[in-house]
Design an enzyme around this catalytic site. Structure first.
Site, PDB file in Angstrom:
ATOM      1  N   LYS A 245      -2.672  -2.085  -3.009  1.00  0.00           N
ATOM      2  CA  LYS A 245      -3.716  -1.201  -2.497  1.00  0.00           C
ATOM      3  C   LYS A 245      -3.275   0.227  -2.788  1.00  0.00           C
ATOM      4  O   LYS A 245      -2.278   0.698  -2.236  1.00  0.00           O
ATOM      5  CB  LYS A 245      -3.946  -1.424  -0.998  1.00  0.00           C
ATOM      6  CG  LYS A 245      -5.034  -0.510  -0.420  1.00  0.00           C
ATOM      7  CD  LYS A 245      -5.466  -0.936   0.982  1.00  0.00           C
ATOM      8  CE  LYS A 245      -6.482   0.049   1.541  1.00  0.00           C
ATOM      9  NZ  LYS A 245      -7.078  -0.397   2.826  1.00  0.00           N
TER      10      LYS A 245
ATOM     11  N   GLU B  79       0.827  -1.217   0.000  1.00  0.00           N
ATOM     12  CA  GLU B  79       0.000   0.000   0.000  1.00  0.00           C
ATOM     13  C   GLU B  79       0.861   1.268   0.000  1.00  0.00           C
ATOM     14  O   GLU B  79       1.053   1.901   1.029  1.00  0.00           O
ATOM     15  CB  GLU B  79      -0.953   0.020   1.202  1.00  0.00           C
ATOM     16  CG  GLU B  79      -1.902   1.218   1.157  1.00  0.00           C
ATOM     17  CD  GLU B  79      -2.809   1.344   2.383  1.00  0.00           C
ATOM     18  OE1 GLU B  79      -3.769   2.126   2.302  1.00  0.00           O
ATOM     19  OE2 GLU B  79      -2.551   0.679   3.402  1.00  0.00           O
TER      20      GLU B  79
END
Length: 296
Positions: A215, A178
């Protein structure tokens, strides 16, 4: 491991989204405040974590929180080690709700340098990953933040993300990388273009079986991350809400055909401790439905 293969298939092909239930120590007071629990309503860290655990339990036990629309959920470490009705939370998610459990592993962010915030060191990571595997967790999530289109900073973020991801992979779990781009950045679109190229370069260094998830902030350019989603080493690309309201996040996500949601604040929007179960379940059900529709 039959469950692992089933979980992986659900992550790759399942219709729905990943719920982010992983607010950590730093973000918990803010999450509780939005839930109608202010800091004068609990005393100390232990009481604070009890309040957030009660909120997460209420979400997980809600009638709409099933694999019909929610295919995965990311947990904070204390939540993974906690129980719901005497059963480990990750087992409740998978065995009772059909939802794939993930664990947030990062320990927060370093101060900003070169327009980015790298992850702080993660001491005892391999021990934590062994524990996670014991709890039946499928994968992990690690977050860093990009504030500016700074090539050196973005290269450092992606290199660190992949370094940690390799440790996760070596322990038999699937990492969600992420590298969040700040949605308020004045150079958001430029940063995203740099990030895409840097991630693609690193993905090409992974070997067969070293499969990851990504992500990412919902990009300014529609379809920017489609090529990453199609990479043979990528199981799924998911989107964070990044501070957008539920409606705004869903509207932007709906334009990205190869991304599904992994929302935290947008999932819990409009939920309050003071609501009756009927009111709470209706509000949560409405959010789940909006995020699901935007994801499919």
């Amino acid at each position: 491991m039959a469950d692992f293969a089933k979980m992986k298939a659900q992550m790759a092909e399942g219709k729905g989204f990943i719920a982010a239930l992983d607010q950590s120590g730093g973000s918990t007071p803010k999450a509780l405040k939005l839930y109608g629990v202010t800091e004068d309503m609990y005393d100390g860290e232990r009481a604070m974590f009890n309040e957030i655990h009660a909120m997460r339990t209420r979400i997980i036990k809600a009638p709409d929180f099933t694999s019909d629309k929610v295919i995965g959920a990311i947990l904070f470490e204390r939540t993974m080690r906690g129980t719901i009705d005497g059963k480990p939370v990750s087992q409740v998610l998978w065995e009772d709700n059909g939802i794939v459990p993930f664990l947030k592993i990062d320990k927060g962010l370093e101060d900003e340098a070169n327009g980015v915030q790298l992850m702080k060191p993660i001491p005892g990571l391999e021990d934590l990953l062994k524990d996670a595997e014991g709890f039946g967790v499928f994968g992990t999530k690690e977050r860093s933040v990009i504030h500016e289109a700074n090539a050196e900073g973005i290269a450092a973020v992606v290199a660190q993300q992949f370094e940690v991801a390799r440790t996760v992979l070596s322990c038999g779990l699937v990492p969600i990388l992420e590298p969040e781009v700040n949605i308020k950045s004045s150079t958001k679109a430029e940063a995203e273009a740099m990030l895409k190229d840097e991630i693609a370069r690193h993905l090409d260094t992974l070997e067969d079986g070293q499969d990851v998830m990504l992500k990412l902030s919902i990009p300014t350019e529609v379809g920017l991350y489609d090529r990453l989603a199609e990479h043979p080493r990528v199981i799924r690309v998911v989107a964070l809400s990044g501070g957008y309201s539920t409606d705004e996040a869903c509207e932007k996500l709906a334009k990205q055909p190869k991304m599904i949601a992994s929302f935290s604040r947008a999932l819990a929007e409009g939920l309050f401790k003071q609501q009756s179960d009927e009111e709470f379940n209706a509000a949560l059900g409405s959010n789940i439905d909006k995020i699901y529709q935007a994801s499919i």
